[in-house]
Design a protein around this motif. Sequence first.
Motif, mmCIF file in Angstrom:
data_model
loop_
_atom_site.group_PDB
_atom_site.id
_atom_site.type_symbol
_atom_site.label_atom_id
_atom_site.label_comp_id
_atom_site.label_asym_id
_atom_site.label_seq_id
_atom_site.Cartn_x
_atom_site.Cartn_y
_atom_site.Cartn_z
ATOM 1 N N GLY A 170 0.846 -1.194 0.000
ATOM 2 C CA GLY A 170 0.000 0.000 0.000
ATOM 3 C C GLY A 170 0.869 1.226 0.000
ATOM 4 N N ARG A 175 -1.436 3.813 4.495
ATOM 5 C CA ARG A 175 -2.381 2.728 4.261
ATOM 6 C C ARG A 175 -1.668 1.412 3.979
ATOM 7 N N THR A 217 -2.395 -2.277 3.093
ATOM 8 C CA THR A 217 -3.470 -3.160 2.644
ATOM 9 C C THR A 217 -3.314 -4.570 3.214
ATOM 10 N N GLU A 242 -1.857 -7.173 2.280
ATOM 11 C CA GLU A 242 -2.014 -8.254 1.306
ATOM 12 C C GLU A 242 -1.264 -9.514 1.728
#
Length: 302
Positions: free
Chosen positions: A211, A216, A218, A220
């Motif tokens: 991100g 931010r 994310t 993943e």
Amino acid sequence: MTESAPACCAAGRQAVDLAPGAGGTVRVEAVAPSWHRETVALPGGTFLMGAEDADGFPDDHEGPIRPVTVEPIAIGRYAVTNAWFAEFIADTGYVTEAERYGWSYVFASFLPGALRRDSPRPPKTPWWCGVSVACWARPEGPGSGLDGRWDHPVVHVSWNDATAFCAWAGTRLPTEAEWEYAARGGLEQARYPWGDELTPGGEHRCNIWQGNFPTRNTAEDGYRGTAPVDAYPSNGHGLYNCVGNVWEWTADPWGRGEPTRVIRGGSYLCHDSYCNRYRVAARSRNTPDSTSGNTGFRVIEG
Ligand SMILES: [Cu+2]
């Protein structure tokens, strides 16, 4: 601390001015035994240490690439877990430096609003908050704990704390060369412990930032903060999470006569856009009394 290159890792202990918190020291009674204290025996050998990556930070002195010989070692398959560290505390009553100073660095977005707003931040790494009473057993400060994280790496431990743990456990911190030799997993001059590709076949192999850093994540790769020490596949030597997850203290000073100590491996905050120190040859440093929510350690027997 002299800061010559941007790093995701926390600033030194002196970077913020914070009065000791009122949380007191942590007492630990019965804890579940740690299942993650295995070591891996590696034969000695000569390997090519360092990197001359074009996207490395020159001031980090990762290069030049040079042959280094390491003696046989038995090194932790995993970073030291909260469970294992808790055994040390229960057995010895040791008080960590974060508890003695009364605060530690916590990544800002892990904190509830008021704490995030009111905690002092180091100017050069403002994603960190100096948080009162944050320590290994209270990773996000007041009211936080280790439920569900006993098999995560212990964090908020200083180099001095890690050394005290080692004395208790009959272990020692790896030298920087031993760390890199083990982390490379038998591959010669690969960028990561598993090869040259960050996500082979699209699969995440370590816990770093996805991100936009630092706003931010994310997640993943499955984790915003720490991951269990046995997350993701091991490297060729059977070691887990040498890069990403948490920075790991080594025995070595950054330079001759310097008190700062080398840390290796990068952490869950590393991102290519800012700090690509999850490369296996990457290095950074901090003062031996510094603590943060993304720095732990692994040990060597003897
Ligand atoms: Cu980093």
